[in-house]
Structures are given as C-alpha cells and as structure tokens.
Design an enzyme around this catalytic site. Structure first.
Site, PDB file in Angstrom:
ATOM      1  N   LYS A 112       0.872  -1.177   0.000  1.00 48.82           N
ATOM      2  CA  LYS A 112       0.000   0.000   0.000  1.00 48.82           C
ATOM      3  C   LYS A 112       0.908   1.226   0.000  1.00 48.82           C
ATOM      4  O   LYS A 112       1.669   1.436   0.952  1.00 48.82           O
ATOM      5  CB  LYS A 112      -0.908   0.010   1.233  1.00 48.82           C
ATOM      6  CG  LYS A 112      -1.631   1.353   1.384  1.00 48.82           C
ATOM      7  CD  LYS A 112      -2.579   1.376   2.563  1.00 48.82           C
ATOM      8  CE  LYS A 112      -2.838   2.818   2.982  1.00 48.82           C
ATOM      9  NZ  LYS A 112      -3.869   2.923   4.014  1.00 48.82           N
ATOM     10  N   GLY A 173      -8.537   8.572   9.877  1.00 55.77           N
ATOM     11  CA  GLY A 173      -8.930   8.637  11.281  1.00 55.77           C
ATOM     12  C   GLY A 173     -10.013   9.641  11.613  1.00 55.77           C
ATOM     13  O   GLY A 173     -10.376   9.779  12.787  1.00 55.77           O
ATOM     14  N   GLY A 200     -10.968   7.448   6.463  1.00 56.48           N
ATOM     15  CA  GLY A 200     -12.028   8.378   6.826  1.00 56.48           C
ATOM     16  C   GLY A 200     -13.373   7.758   7.129  1.00 56.48           C
ATOM     17  O   GLY A 200     -14.304   8.455   7.513  1.00 56.48           O
ATOM     18  N   ASN A 221      -9.148   1.362   9.437  1.00 57.34           N
ATOM     19  CA  ASN A 221      -8.408   0.974  10.635  1.00 57.34           C
ATOM     20  C   ASN A 221      -9.042   1.647  11.857  1.00 57.34           C
ATOM     21  O   ASN A 221      -9.632   0.985  12.696  1.00 57.34           O
ATOM     22  CB  ASN A 221      -6.931   1.355  10.507  1.00 57.34           C
ATOM     23  CG  ASN A 221      -6.036   0.771  11.599  1.00 57.34           C
ATOM     24  OD1 ASN A 221      -4.845   0.621  11.440  1.00 57.34           O
ATOM     25  ND2 ASN A 221      -6.592   0.453  12.745  1.00 57.34           N
TER      26      ASN A 221
END
Lengths: 270, 66
Positions: A112, A173, A200, A221
C-alpha cells in the site's frame, strides 16, 4: 441477479479480484491503534478480512525478546499482508519502505503506497505519490495506491500500473465518511482496476455507502480500532460491506421527488 | 568499532557480520529486514556481509498500522 447471496458459500461468486487473485472479503483492515495483540487478533477475525495492512518500523533493540510480535497474531500464511508506507512524506522514503517490506516478507510485493503531504490532514502528496508509483511499478511491486478523490489522478495512477486505486473518503482517522460521493462514483465508473475507499470511514453505514457507490472494497483501521467495542464494530463493518455490496448488485430504485404508492387504488371500499 | 544502529550509536566488535549482529541482539528467529548505508542486505547474505566502522544500520520489522 435474482439469488440471495449467502455469506459463506456464494461469496466466491462475487470475489474481489486484485492483481488476479480472488478474495472473499471486500473489507480490508489495518492493525494499528488496538489496545493489545489480543484485541488486534479478535477484531481482525471478527472483520473477516483477508488483506491486512502493517507498518514497517525499527525493531526495538534491547527490549524484551518475548514481547508479542504482530505476525504471531496475524500470521503471513493465514492473511495477505499489505505493508504500508505510513508516515512517509517523500517518494524516496516510501520506495525505501516498500523495498524493506518486500525483503521482510520474502519477496511478497503487494504494497500500500501512501505518501503524505501534510501532518494535519494527512492528505496525500500527489506529486510524490506519482513519483513513487513510477519507481515501484518499474521495480515489480504491485501497488495499491492511497490517493485523493480526484478522478483524473485516479485514472492516471491506474494507467501507470497500480493494481488498485484507493481514494480517501475523508482524512485518515476522521470518521467523517465519504465527503465526495459523486467523485467516488466517477472514479468507479472510469476504473479498470479495483477501487477501494481507504481512510475516513467512521461507521458501518459509511462502508455500506462506499459499496453502494460501486466501490470494490473498503480499507479501514481507526473506525474499528477506535470504536468503543472494536470486535463488535469489526462485525458491523463486515455486515455493512456485505449489505452495501448486495444492495449495489440488486440495483436500487431511483430517487424521485414525489411519492408513488405501494398499494393499488383499485378495489378500495372507502 | 562504532556504528549507528537504528539511529543510535553502538560499539560492536570488528569484523562483525550482519548475521553476528542479529544474533547478538537476540533477533535471529525474528522476521525482519536489514539495511546498511541505505542498501538492503538480503537474509541470505547475512553471514557474509561484514559490517564496517561508521556503517549506518537499520533493522526493521512489521508492526500494527493502518
């Protein structure tokens, strides 16, 4: 499509295809921000994710050798690891990170790529991202690239050889969900590689919306790890993604300004 | 001799190989990658690669991240 999809058996009838490999789960998860390894494992399992991101950082020298190791709870033979270039602000650092990751994972070259431009927003630096993409693709990496929701850049990154393009929903986040659904839709419509929303997402409906827009998957995450009950949220996200995908495939009704009754008028006795 | 290891100064014996260093740090059975002066030293070369004075060594591993 008239058959109802059952999650266990017919999932492979609608696989997520990345670089020719079929995955059952369209939810990809990160492994950061958990309170401990046990929670990391439990939430990852509850999510049903097969592709899991990891960060590459210095080994702690001189610390307890019995310190739990991430790859013991997320073994490379059970999961597809996706090393990220988190924290990199230059193409050089990102490329260096990918090369170290490839060495660490015995030649595994799915990565990634994220090259950040700014600490506050963590938005990608597109110029550096493009520079890194060129080097990495040439060096044989299979790049899943974190980018913004600009359809021109998304197509450019695809054309440069990325195996997946991953536009952000909102800042990493932030939990704001998809800020620009029309751009995401445009990206999806123009894409020849999988489009995964990355960054997001806040809750299950955000993930479902991404899938309803036609995205191939969602990477998250904080939405899971930062939830009050991460294991439950992982399960919710898994269901949200499945629901959104099924709704997308089922073909929704159009939005209309005015009503259209669901019951017939004929035969009314009043 | 002095080297820089993961950003900190460290004294190690002369003629230490990358493999020796990994061993001495108790990392022999860990999954990691090693870079000396910005060049990756593959695991297969750990035994042969001799670290030189002033080398900058980075030893990295996978940790949780998004």
């Amino acid at each position: 499509m008239s058959t109802v999809m059952q999650s266990n058996t017919s999932s492979l009838s609608d696989p997520l295809l990345i670089d020719g490999i079929a995955y059952r789960s369209r939810l990809l998860v990160g492994t950061g921000k958990y309170k401990d390894m046990a929670e990391t494992r439990a939430a990852t399992e509850a999510s049903g994710a097969e592709i899991v991101t990891v960060a590459i950082r210095r080994t702690n020298i001189g610390q307890d050798p019995n310190e739990p190791n991430l790859l013991e709870v997320i073994p490379p033979d059970q999961y597809t690891l996706l090393p990220n270039t988190a924290g990199c602000y230059t193409a050089e650092d990102a490329v260096r990170t990918c090369r170290l990751a490839r060495e660490l994972l015995d030649g595994h070259n799915l990565v990634k790529l994220e090259v950040l431009g700014d600490e506050k927003t963590l938005f990608p630096d597109i110029v550096q991202t493009i520079e890194a993409t060129e080097i990495l693709v040439k060096d044989g990496f299979k790049v899943m690239v974190y980018t913004n929701d600009d359809p021109i850049i998304a197509k450019r990154l695809e054309d440069m050889g990325c195996v997946a393009v991953m536009p952000l929903a909102a800042p990493i986040g932030s939990g704001l969900g998809i800020r620009n659904p029309y751009n995401i839709m445009t990206i999806v419509e123009n894409a020849g590689v999988p489009i995964l929303v990355d960054a997001g997402v806040g809750t299950a409906s955000d993930a479902a919306i991404a899938m309803e827009l036609g995205c191939d998957g969602v990477l998250m995450n904080t939405a899971i790890a930062g939830a009050k009950d991460p294991v439950m949220m992982a399960s919710a996200m898994k269901k949200g993604i499945e629901a959104g995908r099924e709704a997308y495939l089922a073909g929704r009704i159009p939005r209309k300004r005015f009503a259209s009754a669901s019951s017939p008028i004929d035969g009314a006795f009043f | 001799m002095e080297i820089t290891l993961n950003g900190a100064s460290r004294t190690i014996p002369e003629q230490t190989s990358a493999g020796d260093l990994i061993q001495s740090l108790g990392l022999a059975d860990k999954r990691l990658a090693l870079e000396i002066n910005r060049e990756i030293v593959p695991r297969s070369s750990f035994g042969q690669h001799i670290i030189r004075p002033g080398d900058t060594v980075e030893i990295v591993h996978a940790i949780g991240g998004g």
